[in-house]
Design an enzyme around this catalytic site. Structure first.
Site, PDB file in Angstrom:
ATOM      1  CB  ALA A  29      96.820 -19.583  74.045  1.00 44.06           C
TER       2      ALA A  29
ATOM      3  CD  GLU B  36      67.928   5.768  57.724  1.00 43.10           C
ATOM      4  OE1 GLU B  36      68.063   4.565  57.987  1.00 43.10           O
ATOM      5  OE2 GLU B  36      68.654   6.663  58.249  1.00 43.10           O
TER       6      GLU B  36
ATOM      7  CB  ALA C 166     101.846 -12.390  59.340  1.00 44.63           C
TER       8      ALA C 166
ATOM      9  CG  ASP D 293     107.595  -7.640  67.249  1.00 50.05           C
ATOM     10  OD1 ASP D 293     108.682  -8.237  67.118  1.00 50.05           O
ATOM     11  OD2 ASP D 293     106.484  -8.210  67.161  1.00 50.05           O
TER      12      ASP D 293
ATOM     13  CG  LEU E 202     100.512  -1.642  67.853  1.00 54.30           C
ATOM     14  CD1 LEU E 202      99.887  -1.985  69.188  1.00 54.30           C
ATOM     15  CD2 LEU E 202     100.487  -2.845  66.928  1.00 54.30           C
TER      16      LEU E 202
ATOM     17  CG  LEU F 211      97.264 -11.478  75.139  1.00 57.20           C
ATOM     18  CD1 LEU F 211      96.654 -11.720  76.512  1.00 57.20           C
ATOM     19  CD2 LEU F 211      97.760 -10.043  75.010  1.00 57.20           C
TER      20      LEU F 211
ATOM     21  NE  ARG G 121      97.977  -2.497  62.972  1.00 59.08           N
ATOM     22  CZ  ARG G 121      99.284  -2.366  62.802  1.00 59.08           C
ATOM     23  NH1 ARG G 121      99.768  -1.241  62.285  1.00 59.08           N
ATOM     24  NH2 ARG G 121     100.102  -3.353  63.134  1.00 59.08           N
TER      25      ARG G 121
END
Length: 557
Positions: free
Chosen positions: A337, A84, A196, A242, A246, A335, A226
């Protein structure tokens, strides 16, 4: 519904199209224009993504009475000037006088900081249009009340302005601050599950190899996701398989915290996530798990947090207490699920690549949920489809965006609008059943009304409720439809009009324990919209001293 052997005479209410909009609106065309300004404010506020946590996204657009945008602003970092203030400075004080400010969300001035409200008042802004009230209970309504107390007209979408265009603008405002709305309603951070998959639904080959399923363009999009989050969470399997970093690999900017969730701490001694030179890492685990490895992590600067029983719900409640707004889950199927079953996942982003990998043992994005029939499948809400390079991005909500339509106004706010109500120890009149002392206030009371139906023909309904229930497009116009019917009813039955006016100075509350929209609910958590409409109608009657106006003519026949 109460029944009666006596049937009062039917009522004609001749209502023009003007009553189909709120009294504070200027017609559908004006609504569309104002809705566009609010959506512009929402779009501006989205530029704050990843930069202002734990603050929500604020945008402000200032327009002159002729419809020219003269100032814009958005919160672009923690500790910066409010949206504002920026918009007022961009427009200039002289231009702001008599102008309208459009906000995607009610200002969240707190801790004695009232700069947003003060900027608008001191600049001479005549009117403020608010896309949505603040989702946090202790801030909701404060700025609206403060502005109104300073003589600024405030219209809130969905309350004071109602139309299809307004409804769409409301949705834009809710979506841009969905993370805060979900957090306020569910007491956990807004959580997004991202994965993916190949066309045959695999997240890796049978060997576990997964680089790369999605395209480079899709991976760039993941980096953007991210940067919008406070943290990214993975499980131990993802770390072992992997060895991810991250980080928001493209474009710099905000770097989210990295969280590893592992019950046993069966994790590698060396991993990219243990390098905290760019961004910190937190490992959450079961109490007592691998004390020696915990010391190893601590020596690298990795924070370790223990839980008595490690599960997604407790972990999310913990990070809620730490002030996190949004978390991106990039974990494996097991994880994922568990998180879905715990009810902490709010939205899903699935990047589907045009590839087939096969493999009976190839992993899928979501593990066992205990479902045995397709009828048990979880349906996504508000699903979107977008082509991202060669891939298809499918996204949607697992849980609907919570309805944070404002709760029943505080007595101070009610008093500011209706000056017949005393803020100190107000008298409250409860009504519910049609046979109660004030049962005539009920929408079910047996007072027939005769009004124009959707085809433009007169028809008789045995109660306000009967007229209300047959409307189409119910969600977007229900408040206006109810108000029209109530106005007809109380305009032409003299004894009902007198009863309503006799309640001057009292707060009217529909005491239905089950109706959270029209009533107060069991514990006062309802919105009490019926009571609010009756108080609005009472104020209108007190101002007019008549049952007619330029847009309404009510006749007993």
């Amino acid at each position: 519904m109460a029944l009666s052997f006596f049937t009062p005479p039917p009522i004609f209410c001749r209502l023009t199209a003007a009553t189909a909009t709120s009294r504070s609106s200027h017609g559908n065309c004006t609504h569309a224009l104002e809705a566009n300004f609010v959506r512009l404010a929402a779009d501006l506020s989205d530029k704050s993504a990843g930069l202002t946590s734990p603050h929500p996204y604020f945008g402000c657009v200032i327009a002159t009475p002729s419809g020219n945008v003269v100032g814009e602003g958005y919160l672009y970092a923690q500790g910066t000037k409010s949206a504002e203030v920026q918009a007022v400075e961009a427009a200039g004080i002289d231009v702001c006088r008599g102008a309208t400010a459009y906000l995607n969300m009610e200002p969240g001035d707190c801790h004695g900081d009232h700069t947003a409200v003060s900027a608008l008042v001191q600049a001479g802004i005549a009117r403020v249009v608010v896309g949505m009230r603040h989702p946090l209970q202790h801030l909701r309504g404060n700025a609206v009340l403060a502005l109104r107390s300073q003589g600024v007209r405030v219209d809130v979408l969905g309350e004071d302005l109602l139309s299809k265009a307004v409804e769409e603008a409301q949705r834009s405002c809710r979506l841009v601050n969905a993370h805060l709305i979900y957090r306020a309603a569910s007491q956990v951070p807004f959580s997004v599950l991202k994965y993916a998959i190949t066309l045959d639904g695999k997240i890796a080959a049978s060997s576990g190899h997964a680089e790369w399923i999605s395209s480079k363009i899709s991976r760039h999009r993941v980096s953007e996701l991210r940067r919008r989050c406070d943290a990214v969470i993975v499980g131990g399997n993802t770390v072992r398989r992997d060895n991810p970093r991250l980080t928001a690999r493209h474009g710099g900017g905000h770097m989210p915290m990295r969280i590893v969730m592992s019950q046993t701490l069966n994790l590698p001694q060396e991993a990219n996530l243990w390098d905290i030179s760019e961004v910190p890492t937190i490992v959450v685990t079961q109490k007592g798990a691998r004390r020696s490895f915990q010391k190893h992590l601590a020596s690298k600067g990795v924070e370790v947090v223990e839980f008595d029983f490690l599960n997604p719900r407790d972990v999310m409640e913990y990070f809620y207490d730490r002030g996190y707004l949004a978390i991106l889950w990039e974990c494996g199927g097991t994880l994922a699920a568990s998180a879905i079953s715990s009810g902490v996942i709010h939205k899903v982003y699935a990047f589907v690549a045009p590839k087939i990998i096969g493999g009976r043992n190839a992993p899928s994005p979501v593990g066992e949920l205990g479902m045995v029939e397709m009828s048990q499948a979880l349906d996504l809400i508000d699903v979107s489809y977008e082509q991202v390079g060669p891939d298809m991005l499918v996204s949607g909500f697992l849980q609907p965006i919570p309805d944070l339509t404002p709760v029943m106004p505080s007595i101070d706010e009610t008093s500011a609008i209706d000056h017949t109500i005393t803020p100190c120890e107000p008298n409250v009149i409860f009504f519910y059943k049609a046979w109660d002392p004030y049962g005539a206030f009920s929408n079910f009371s047996p007072h027939p009304i005769r009004m124009l139906d959707e085809n433009g023909d007169y028809a008789t309904w045995s109660s306000v409720e009967h007229f209300y229930q047959v409307r189409t497009n119910w969600e977007s116009i229900r408040i206006n439809v109810m108000y029209r019917a109530l106005k007809c009813k109380f305009s032409v039955y003299p004894h009902l009009n007198s009863m309503l006016l006799s309640t001057v100075g009292s707060v009217l509350v529909k005491a239905s324990p089950h109706d959270l929209f029209w009533g107060r609910g069991r514990e006062g958590e309802g919105l009490n919209y019926l009571g609010r409409l009756l108080m609005r109608l009472r104020s209108e009657f007190l101002g007019e001293h008549s049952c007619s106006s330029e847009s309404d003519t009510c006749l007993i026949i």
